[in-house]
Design an enzyme around this catalytic site. Structure first.
Site, PDB file in Angstrom:
ATOM      1  N   PHE A  10      -0.497 102.940  93.782  1.00 43.30           N
ATOM      2  CA  PHE A  10      -0.766 102.014  93.120  1.00 43.30           C
ATOM      3  C   PHE A  10      -1.335 100.638  94.079  1.00 43.30           C
ATOM      4  CE2 PHE A  10       2.176  97.927  91.798  1.00 43.30           C
ATOM      5  CZ  PHE A  10       1.238  97.448  91.042  1.00 43.30           C
TER       6      PHE A  10
ATOM      7  N   TYR B 105      15.796 105.183  99.479  1.00 39.46           N
ATOM      8  CA  TYR B 105      14.434 104.750  99.847  1.00 39.46           C
ATOM      9  C   TYR B 105      14.338 103.637 100.985  1.00 39.46           C
ATOM     10  CZ  TYR B 105      10.298 101.745  98.849  1.00 39.46           C
ATOM     11  OH  TYR B 105       9.238 101.087  99.053  1.00 39.46           O
TER      12      TYR B 105
ATOM     13  N   LYS C 164      12.457 103.359 104.445  1.00 40.12           N
ATOM     14  CA  LYS C 164      11.514 102.371 104.799  1.00 40.12           C
ATOM     15  C   LYS C 164      11.842 101.507 105.910  1.00 40.12           C
ATOM     16  CE  LYS C 164       8.036 101.649 103.128  1.00 40.12           C
ATOM     17  NZ  LYS C 164       6.779 102.169 103.540  1.00 40.12           N
TER      18      LYS C 164
ATOM     19  N   ASN D 257      15.468  91.278  85.303  1.00 41.67           N
ATOM     20  CA  ASN D 257      15.022  92.150  84.696  1.00 41.67           C
ATOM     21  C   ASN D 257      14.650  91.874  83.175  1.00 41.67           C
ATOM     22  OD1 ASN D 257      14.670  93.607  87.091  1.00 41.67           O
ATOM     23  ND2 ASN D 257      16.222  94.849  86.784  1.00 41.67           N
TER      24      ASN D 257
ATOM     25  N   PRO E  14      22.976 103.357  90.084  1.00 43.41           N
ATOM     26  CA  PRO E  14      23.997 103.393  91.155  1.00 43.41           C
ATOM     27  C   PRO E  14      23.631 102.468  92.544  1.00 43.41           C
ATOM     28  CG  PRO E  14      23.426 105.607  90.447  1.00 43.41           C
ATOM     29  CD  PRO E  14      22.408 104.772  89.986  1.00 43.41           C
TER      30      PRO E  14
HETATM   31  P1  NAD Z   1       2.943 104.796  95.205  1.00 44.63           P
HETATM   32  O1  NAD Z   1       3.933 105.570  95.010  1.00 44.63           O
HETATM   33  O2  NAD Z   1       2.100 104.145  93.883  1.00 44.63           O
HETATM   34  O3  NAD Z   1       1.772 105.587  96.126  1.00 44.63           O
HETATM   35  C1  NAD Z   1       1.997 106.080  97.466  1.00 44.63           C
HETATM   36  C2  NAD Z   1       0.875 107.013  97.722  1.00 44.63           C
HETATM   37  O4  NAD Z   1       1.294 107.689  98.885  1.00 44.63           O
HETATM   38  C3  NAD Z   1       0.393 108.109  96.578  1.00 44.63           C
HETATM   39  O5  NAD Z   1      -0.948 107.941  96.524  1.00 44.63           O
HETATM   40  C4  NAD Z   1       0.826 109.172  97.331  1.00 44.63           C
HETATM   41  O6  NAD Z   1       0.146 110.353  96.863  1.00 44.63           O
HETATM   42  C5  NAD Z   1       0.803 109.129  98.603  1.00 44.63           C
HETATM   43  N1  NAD Z   1       1.663 109.823  99.551  1.00 44.63           N
HETATM   44  C6  NAD Z   1       2.907 110.460  99.307  1.00 44.63           C
HETATM   45  N2  NAD Z   1       3.311 110.991 100.185  1.00 44.63           N
HETATM   46  C7  NAD Z   1       2.239 111.109 101.073  1.00 44.63           C
HETATM   47  C8  NAD Z   1       2.205 112.059 102.333  1.00 44.63           C
HETATM   48  N3  NAD Z   1       3.033 112.748 102.924  1.00 44.63           N
HETATM   49  N4  NAD Z   1       0.871 111.994 102.787  1.00 44.63           N
HETATM   50  C9  NAD Z   1      -0.279 111.304 102.203  1.00 44.63           C
HETATM   51  N5  NAD Z   1      -0.013 110.504 101.382  1.00 44.63           N
HETATM   52  C10 NAD Z   1       1.200 110.469 100.642  1.00 44.63           C
HETATM   53  O7  NAD Z   1       3.419 103.599  96.059  1.00 44.63           O
HETATM   54  P2  NAD Z   1       2.916 102.116  96.172  1.00 44.63           P
HETATM   55  O8  NAD Z   1       3.832 101.189  95.133  1.00 44.63           O
HETATM   56  O9  NAD Z   1       1.565 101.902  96.282  1.00 44.63           O
HETATM   57  O10 NAD Z   1       3.382 101.487  97.373  1.00 44.63           O
HETATM   58  C11 NAD Z   1       2.692 101.616  98.652  1.00 44.63           C
HETATM   59  C12 NAD Z   1       3.544 100.939  99.764  1.00 44.63           C
HETATM   60  O11 NAD Z   1       3.954  99.798  99.596  1.00 44.63           O
HETATM   61  C13 NAD Z   1       4.655 102.026 100.219  1.00 44.63           C
HETATM   62  O12 NAD Z   1       4.893 101.989 101.662  1.00 44.63           O
HETATM   63  C14 NAD Z   1       5.753 101.251  99.717  1.00 44.63           C
HETATM   64  O13 NAD Z   1       7.242 101.541 100.269  1.00 44.63           O
HETATM   65  C15 NAD Z   1       5.233  99.910  99.786  1.00 44.63           C
HETATM   66  N6  NAD Z   1       5.899  98.817  98.760  1.00 44.63           N
HETATM   67  C16 NAD Z   1       5.631  99.023  97.448  1.00 44.63           C
HETATM   68  C17 NAD Z   1       6.192  98.147  96.738  1.00 44.63           C
HETATM   69  C18 NAD Z   1       6.001  98.045  95.089  1.00 44.63           C
HETATM   70  O14 NAD Z   1       6.400  97.162  94.450  1.00 44.63           O
HETATM   71  N7  NAD Z   1       5.421  99.060  94.562  1.00 44.63           N
HETATM   72  C19 NAD Z   1       7.017  96.863  97.096  1.00 44.63           C
HETATM   73  C20 NAD Z   1       7.207  97.058  98.495  1.00 44.63           C
HETATM   74  C21 NAD Z   1       6.568  97.675  99.385  1.00 44.63           C
END
Ligand code: NAD
Length: 355
Positions: free
Chosen positions: A14, A161, A165, A260, A294
């Protein structure tokens, strides 16, 4: 400093895909996109960026050391923007092993490979190299009714999770302090916007609403999140990787706290305008309160003033405009979300721990 070659991990997810779309559309950078394509990765999210001669895609696991070494050796990145992760709290309750593997072991592998590569650069290249680790405000735990997280907040992760992180954040700082790797970190709040996988609250609500299904709200709906539009986040990431101070962390937030229940009601209001129900009733009629998650953190809020002060970043999207655009995007892009829903996820409830 304009960066010529950027290695993005998780660039089919995303946030990663929003970043890649911006890097291709708004900069001259070469982008090497490394993604395992788990259930959450989707090349269709890259839209036209996918076909740019400045974009190359490698389907690879960040835990695969030889594959990472080959990619670093052949692409020769000037910066790494590390977004690949398992990202869904509910899934981390049902199956934490993948979270430990990708978020902790994968980040370690990438750091180790990046450090060996960085040591082989000449002095000028070493100085300008950056390893940008993208993380979450969930590492800080949960807030009460007042206050906000900032870069000085102590870590207190509470879900599988957020624990993984937090571990990855510590590893990144350790590689900086121990090995000198030039890192920057960002911790952001909840993102929303186009191409969001429909297991997350906002797209799930939109798609269930238009399917005429019940709109699940965990607990009494009073948990509070700060909402950050994904394109504002991508702009912040580009600023931090280019101009952030080495070793520093920057918190990124949308300045848009909502319960929410308010989020779900806002989506219903937009749908009531854009796609009125045939019976004339509001989509709010479909709201149902369900068993809470939970250990559900009560409230997250971000003080992003360091990013504003040092790098001049401000969110451009208000929650009202962002949510209206997002709902309109889902209505106009049925092909994208139908193909996602026809795949691995049909909208079922996840993360009840004992269900
Ligand atoms: P997402 O789940 O949409 O995308 C994660 C991507 O990583 C996917 O395309 C997946 O195929 C790839 N992936 C997973 N495991 C992998 C691996 N072992 N090797 C290579 N690729 C792999 O996540 P997102 O929402 O786009 O989040 C991106 C980053 O931002 C993450 O690190 C997440 O922790 C962080 N984050 C997200 C949010 C949010 O609201 N979405 C908020 C804070 C932080």
């Amino acid at each position: 400093m304009a960066i010529g070659r950027i290695l993005v991990t998780g660039g089919a997810g995303f946030i990663g895909s929003a970043l890649v779309r911006q890097l291709i559309a708004q900069t001259g950078a070469q982008v090497c996109n490394v993604d395992k394509l788990t259930y959450a990765g989707n090349l269709a999210s890259l839209a036209e960026a996918r076909h740019s001669p400045r974009h190359q895609f490698h389907q690879a696991d960040i835990c695969d050391r030889p594959a990472m070494e080959t990619i670093f050796r052949t692409f020769r990145p000037e910066a790494v923007m590390h977004l690949a992760a398992e990202s869904h709290v509910d899934r981390s309750i049902d199956g934490p092993a993948d979270f430990i593997q990708t978020n902790v072991v994968g980040t370690f592998t990438l750091l180790d490979v990046a450090t060996a590569y960085w040591r082989g650069l000449d002095a000028a290249e070493q100085r300008s190299f950056r390893f940008h680790h993208v993380s979450t405000d969930e590492v800080f735990g949960s807030l009460g009714a007042d206050g906000s997280f900032d870069e000085t907040t102590a870590y207190d992760p509470r879900s599988p999770y957020s624990a993984t992180k937090a571990a990855s954040d510590h590893l990144v700082r350790a590689w900086h302090h121990t090995h000198g790797l030039p890192v920057v970190l960002t911790n952001c709040s909840n993102n929303y916007g186009p191409y969001h996988f429909p297991e997350k609250l906002i797209p799930l609500t939109i798609l269930k609403a238009i399917a005429g299904e019940a709109l699940p709200v965990y607990g009494d709906g009073s948990n509070v999140r700060d909402w950050l539009h994904v394109d504002d986040h991508a702009r912040a990431l580009r600023l931090v990787v280019e101009q952030g101070r080495i070793g520093e962390t920057y918190c990124v937030g949308g300045n848009a706290e909502r319960t929410n229940l308010q989020v779900v009601e806002a989506i219903c209001d937009v749908l009531d305008r854009l796609l009125p129900r045939s019976d004339g009733a509001s989509y709010c009629e479909q709201i149902r309160f369900v068993t809470d998650r939970p250990g559900h953190d009560f409230r997250y809020a971000i003080d992003a003033s360091k990013l504003a002060r040092e790098l001049g970043w401000q969110p451009q999207e208000s929650f009202a405009s962002g949510i209206a655009n997002t709902v309109a995007w889902y209505l106009a892009n049925e092909g994208w979300w139908r193909s996602v829903k026809d795949g691995s996820y049909q909208g079922e409830r996840l993360g009840l721990a004992h269900a």
